[in-house]
Write a protein that holds these residues in place. Structure first.
Motif, PDB file in Angstrom:
ATOM      1  N   ALA A 161      39.480  34.969  28.058  1.00 37.77           N
ATOM      2  CA  ALA A 161      38.585  36.102  27.792  1.00 37.77           C
ATOM      3  C   ALA A 161      38.544  37.044  28.988  1.00 37.77           C
ATOM      4  O   ALA A 161      38.554  38.273  28.832  1.00 37.77           O
ATOM      5  CB  ALA A 161      37.187  35.579  27.459  1.00 37.77           C
ATOM      6  N   VAL A 162      38.502  36.477  30.189  1.00 36.24           N
ATOM      7  CA  VAL A 162      38.465  37.299  31.390  1.00 36.24           C
ATOM      8  C   VAL A 162      39.782  38.054  31.572  1.00 36.24           C
ATOM      9  O   VAL A 162      39.806  39.254  31.887  1.00 36.24           O
ATOM     10  CB  VAL A 162      38.157  36.432  32.623  1.00 36.24           C
ATOM     11  N   LEU A 163      40.904  37.372  31.355  1.00 32.87           N
ATOM     12  CA  LEU A 163      42.201  38.033  31.485  1.00 32.87           C
ATOM     13  C   LEU A 163      42.366  39.129  30.449  1.00 32.87           C
ATOM     14  O   LEU A 163      42.974  40.175  30.720  1.00 32.87           O
ATOM     15  CB  LEU A 163      43.317  36.998  31.346  1.00 32.87           C
ATOM     16  N   THR A 164      41.834  38.891  29.270  1.00 29.92           N
ATOM     17  CA  THR A 164      41.868  39.926  28.243  1.00 29.92           C
ATOM     18  C   THR A 164      41.108  41.153  28.704  1.00 29.92           C
ATOM     19  O   THR A 164      41.530  42.301  28.512  1.00 29.92           O
ATOM     20  CB  THR A 164      41.270  39.391  26.934  1.00 29.92           C
ATOM     21  N   ARG A 165      39.967  40.926  29.325  1.00 30.42           N
ATOM     22  CA  ARG A 165      39.158  42.033  29.834  1.00 30.42           C
ATOM     23  C   ARG A 165      39.902  42.817  30.912  1.00 30.42           C
ATOM     24  O   ARG A 165      39.898  44.049  30.915  1.00 30.42           O
ATOM     25  CB  ARG A 165      37.853  41.478  30.407  1.00 30.42           C
ATOM     26  N   LEU A 210      45.182  32.276  39.950  1.00 27.81           N
ATOM     27  CA  LEU A 210      45.736  33.413  40.674  1.00 27.81           C
ATOM     28  C   LEU A 210      46.974  33.885  39.932  1.00 27.81           C
ATOM     29  O   LEU A 210      47.851  33.087  39.598  1.00 27.81           O
ATOM     30  CB  LEU A 210      46.097  33.013  42.109  1.00 27.81           C
ATOM     31  N   GLY A 211      47.040  35.212  39.658  1.00 27.55           N
ATOM     32  CA  GLY A 211      48.165  35.752  38.922  1.00 27.55           C
ATOM     33  C   GLY A 211      48.695  37.033  39.535  1.00 27.55           C
ATOM     34  O   GLY A 211      48.016  37.696  40.327  1.00 27.55           O
ATOM     35  N   VAL A 212      49.907  37.372  39.156  1.00 21.54           N
ATOM     36  CA  VAL A 212      50.514  38.606  39.610  1.00 21.54           C
ATOM     37  C   VAL A 212      51.287  39.211  38.443  1.00 21.54           C
ATOM     38  O   VAL A 212      51.909  38.496  37.659  1.00 21.54           O
ATOM     39  CB  VAL A 212      51.441  38.361  40.822  1.00 21.54           C
ATOM     40  N   ILE A 228      50.082  44.040  40.491  1.00 22.81           N
ATOM     41  CA  ILE A 228      48.656  43.821  40.291  1.00 22.81           C
ATOM     42  C   ILE A 228      48.396  42.335  40.511  1.00 22.81           C
ATOM     43  O   ILE A 228      49.007  41.477  39.857  1.00 22.81           O
ATOM     44  CB  ILE A 228      48.194  44.200  38.870  1.00 22.81           C
ATOM     45  N   VAL A 229      47.515  42.012  41.423  1.00 21.74           N
ATOM     46  CA  VAL A 229      47.119  40.629  41.689  1.00 21.74           C
ATOM     47  C   VAL A 229      45.752  40.393  41.049  1.00 21.74           C
ATOM     48  O   VAL A 229      44.835  41.200  41.232  1.00 21.74           O
ATOM     49  CB  VAL A 229      47.057  40.346  43.198  1.00 21.74           C
ATOM     50  N   ASP A 230      45.628  39.310  40.265  1.00 22.84           N
ATOM     51  CA  ASP A 230      44.337  38.988  39.654  1.00 22.84           C
ATOM     52  C   ASP A 230      43.918  37.586  40.026  1.00 22.84           C
ATOM     53  O   ASP A 230      44.750  36.725  40.325  1.00 22.84           O
ATOM     54  CB  ASP A 230      44.405  39.142  38.134  1.00 22.84           C
ATOM     55  N   ALA A 231      42.612  37.356  40.022  1.00 25.10           N
ATOM     56  CA  ALA A 231      42.068  36.046  40.350  1.00 25.10           C
ATOM     57  C   ALA A 231      40.831  35.790  39.489  1.00 25.10           C
ATOM     58  O   ALA A 231      40.083  36.727  39.170  1.00 25.10           O
ATOM     59  CB  ALA A 231      41.715  35.954  41.828  1.00 25.10           C
ATOM     60  N   THR A 232      40.649  34.522  39.118  1.00 23.51           N
ATOM     61  CA  THR A 232      39.481  34.116  38.332  1.00 23.51           C
ATOM     62  C   THR A 232      38.984  32.783  38.862  1.00 23.51           C
ATOM     63  O   THR A 232      39.784  31.908  39.220  1.00 23.51           O
ATOM     64  CB  THR A 232      39.846  33.952  36.846  1.00 23.51           C
ATOM     65  N   ALA A 233      37.678  32.636  38.917  1.00 22.01           N
ATOM     66  CA  ALA A 233      37.073  31.365  39.293  1.00 22.01           C
ATOM     67  C   ALA A 233      35.879  31.122  38.380  1.00 22.01           C
ATOM     68  O   ALA A 233      35.147  32.064  38.030  1.00 22.01           O
ATOM     69  CB  ALA A 233      36.637  31.369  40.753  1.00 22.01           C
ATOM     70  N   TYR A 247      35.664  37.326  38.701  1.00 18.91           N
ATOM     71  CA  TYR A 247      37.039  37.752  38.527  1.00 18.91           C
ATOM     72  C   TYR A 247      37.297  38.996  39.351  1.00 18.91           C
ATOM     73  O   TYR A 247      36.377  39.694  39.793  1.00 18.91           O
ATOM     74  CB  TYR A 247      37.348  38.012  37.056  1.00 18.91           C
ATOM     75  N   GLY A 248      38.557  39.268  39.554  1.00 22.42           N
ATOM     76  CA  GLY A 248      38.927  40.476  40.264  1.00 22.42           C
ATOM     77  C   GLY A 248      40.409  40.734  40.137  1.00 22.42           C
ATOM     78  O   GLY A 248      41.192  39.832  39.851  1.00 22.42           O
ATOM     79  N   LYS A 249      40.783  42.026  40.324  1.00 20.86           N
ATOM     80  CA  LYS A 249      42.195  42.372  40.392  1.00 20.86           C
ATOM     81  C   LYS A 249      42.375  43.511  41.375  1.00 20.86           C
ATOM     82  O   LYS A 249      41.460  44.306  41.607  1.00 20.86           O
ATOM     83  CB  LYS A 249      42.747  42.719  39.020  1.00 20.86           C
TER      84      LYS A 249
END
Length: 667
Positions: free
Chosen positions: A336-340, A517-519, A477-482, A468-470
């Motif tokens: 859900a967060v990544l979709t956002r 953690l994603g890119v 684009i670097v994204d992170a979720t916890a 979350y953040g990117k």
């Protein structure tokens, strides 16, 4: 009137084949009746008087009358057989090497140092006082079928097993005594069962061989397994189980775990089978506890094929399934967060990408089907360049929500029975900071999952907070979720043993945490945005221990802590113009492949039943998976649009499918 002959201290010697109808009076001096050297002689007349009768010889003496002598009986040697009659009152003693057998009634207390067997062929004896088996004695149990013998059973017929019924006394077993079931050579040539095929007991047969009003005291030191019994099974005695004051003789597997495996029982069932084998060993050595005896007794009527489902139902598969479902719930929050955030999954907020030349170029990304964000037009995010940027970001909406239903299915395999799950999840979030392409936010997720494994059911409720953040880094684009969540499980399972009304545990607590953690690297090709991505996720799941109570079939499940790592790579593609409020339609699709470690995906929980250790796991689905999703919006009014998202994940043994949809209105 001619008086009956008397026996007063003398010896009556019988001959082979003799059938005397002569009544006989036993005077106080008593007397001896000596059997033929070989073969049998029958006394059909009544023995009366106050004396004691001693039977000896090497052959058999058969008594058929209703005998009333009161001085007691000694079987000194040879065999004394009742044939539907009554032995005289007074105590009865069977000396070492002598035998007391037959059908009929024994009024007085019986002490056996030799052999005692109800039935000449399988038959019935009613005893009216204590029967005591002493050191060195043998109790022979004839089995020619599965029907318990009674007073009305036909003599010499196959299909029956012998039965001793003690009214007004106990069956007392002293150390050093032996129980000997017999399957062959049960009939003489004059009986209808002679020449019949011996009965072969099967796993699940249980014979109630002795009942005593006063109960069974003690246990046989030795049980002799008959040679005719097939090699994969054995007899096991049960004493006074379920308050029956009875001795039951059951046919059970020589090895539960092997029998379950041969009949294609899964690993969970085999784990229970191994525990049952340990209980059998403890019972045979006299070290078992009452819970182990009760559990073995409850399952002793299960056939070899039924043992598979019986043992599996005892394993507690619902507890391992709950752990796996909790892990999936947290992964759905992540999605859900990544979709956002867009870029890789769904329809996200606009983001900026710093070009190699150092200029900040706006890149539109799609956002989630249920996200509250509304993309702004392609304008600079720098307020000094565009004074309306802050207003645009506010109009874009920094509060969002996602409502989803996800169906999960795990297929049964040789580890565990399968299960279905239904997840309903509501996610609220807010972008706390959006500037220069960077987004930072957080929120709350509430989830409710129903779980339906092969044996049992459950509901898992979870509340999780997340951040979350990117951030654009050059062309990437670097994204992170916890996230961190607390969950409470209400799990139940039935009790196939009947020893309880089933087990229900309403407050099994747990915790879970996740960091990812994603890119990604967005690339515009005409009107389409292509975004390759890669992501790694670490997750930990904890579940408290469970004690189902005091029933023999109750499980004690240890607490569980497991962690796992997920890696995924994929590619997304969608419309370059993707503002739902300004474009009639927007869309984005993605497809990815990945792999999970087994720590939380295929959990193994340690447990025990009746004090014996077991383990329980889930079906072991494949580590590698593919995932895909499709999201779109359609503008329906000046300030509103509808959205729909479909996504799924598939691997060997498991599928997940989710749908989210709704309407977004901007004011």
């Amino acid at each position: 009137m001619t008086a009956n002959p008397v026996l007063a201290g003398g010896t009556l010697v019988l001959t082979k084949g003799e059938r005397s109808r002569q009544a006989l009076s036993i005077l106080s001096e008593g007397g001896i009746i000596s059997a033929p050297t070989a073969g049998a002689a029958q006394l059909l007349g009544q023995l009366s008087g106050s004396g004691r009768v001693t039977f000896n010889g090497s052959g058999m003496t058969v008594l058929s009358g209703v005998n009333t002598y009161t001085g007691g009986t000694t079987v000194e040697s040879g065999t004394l057989s009742l044939l539907g009659g009554t032995l005289g009152s007074g105590d009865v003693y069977v000396a070492p090497g002598a035998q007391l057998v037959g059908t009929g009634t024994i009024p007085g207390p019986v002490t056996v140092a030799g052999l005692f067997k109800p039935g000449n062929s399988p038959g019935y004896i009613n005893a009216n006082a204590n029967v005591v088996m002493t050191n060195g004695s043998v109790y022979q149990q004839d089995i020619a079928g599965t029907t318990q013998a009674s007073q009305s059973s036909p003599v010499g017929a196959t299909g029956y097993y012998s039965y001793l019924n003690i009214t007004g006394g106990q069956f007392i077993i002293n150390p050093g005594s032996t129980l000997t079931p017999a399957l062959s050579n049960l009939f003489n040539s004059e009986e209808s069962g002679y020449g019949s095929t011996p009965y072969t007991p099967v796993i699940g047969d249980r014979f109630r061989i002795i009942t005593a009003d006063g109960g069974i005291s003690g246990k046989f030191s030795t049980l002799t397994q008959p040679a005719e019994l097939l090699s994969d099974r054995q007899f096991l005695p049960f004493y006074n189980l379920d308050g029956t004051n009875s001795l039951d003789l059951a046919v059970i597997p020589k090895s539960y775990v092997s029998t379950i495996a041969v009949n294609s029982g899964n690993q969970n069932a085999q784990s229970v089978g191994a525990a049952l084998d340990q209980m059998v060993t403890a019972t045979q050595s006299g070290t078992s506890n009452s819970a182990q005896d009760q559990l073995l007794y409850a399952g002793s009527t299960q056939s070899a094929s039924n043992l598979v489902s019986y043992a599996q139902s005892l394993a507690g598969e619902v507890y391992a399934a709950a752990v796996a479902v909790i892990a999936q719930t947290t992964q759905r929050v992540q999605q859900a967060v990544l979709t956002r955030m867009g870029d890789t999954m769904g329809i996200g907020l606009p983001n900026t990408l710093t070009s190699p030349a150092g200029n900040t170029a706006l890149m539109e990304a799609s956002h989630a089907a249920l996200s509250g964000g509304v993309p702004s037009p392609a304008v600079s995010s720098n307020p000094s360049v565009n004074p309306n940027a802050e207003a645009k970001r506010f109009a874009n909406g920094n509060v969002w929500g996602d409502l989803v239903y996800q169906k999960g299915h795990r297929t049964s395999d040789n580890y565990s029975g399968g299960w279905n799950s239904n997840l309903y999840q509501l996610v609220f979030g807010s972008d706390f900071l959006t500037t220069h392409g960077m987004t930072v936010g957080g929120g709350l997720a509430l989830s409710n999952t129903t779980l339906n494994p092969s044996y049992g059911s459950g509901t898992i409720q979870q509340g999780a907070v997340f951040a979350y953040g990117k951030l654009p880094v050059q062309e990437y684009i670097v994204d992170a979720t916890a996230s961190f969540g607390l969950n409470s499980s209400d799990l139940s399972r039935g009790d196939v043993t009947g020893l309880s009304n089933g087990f229900k545990n309403k407050n099994i607590s747990g915790q879970d945490a996740m960091i990812s953690l994603g890119v990604s690297r967005p690339v515009d090709i005409e009107h389409v945005r292509i975004t390759p991505y890669a992501r790694v996720t670490w997750q930990v799941v904890m579940q408290s221990g469970v004690n189902e109570g005091g029933a023999a079939s109750a499980l004690s499940v240890n607490s569980f802590t497991g962690n796992g790592v997920r890696g995924v790579i994929g590619i997304a593609a969608g419309s370059k113009a993707n503002s739902p409020m300004t474009n009639p339609y927007t869309y984005r699709a993605y497809v990815g492949v990945g792999a999970d470690s087994s720590g939380v995906f295929n959990p193994i929980l340690n447990a025990s039943i009746a004090g014996i250790n077991t383990s329980v796991t889930t079906p072991h689905a494949g580590a590698t998976f593919v995932q895909a999703g499709l999201y779109g919006t359609a503008k329906i009014a000046e300030n509103a649009y509808v959205y729909l998202g479909l996504s799924g994940e598939a691997r060997s043994g498991q599928t997940l499918g989710a749908v989210n949809f709704g309407v977004r209105v901007q004011f």
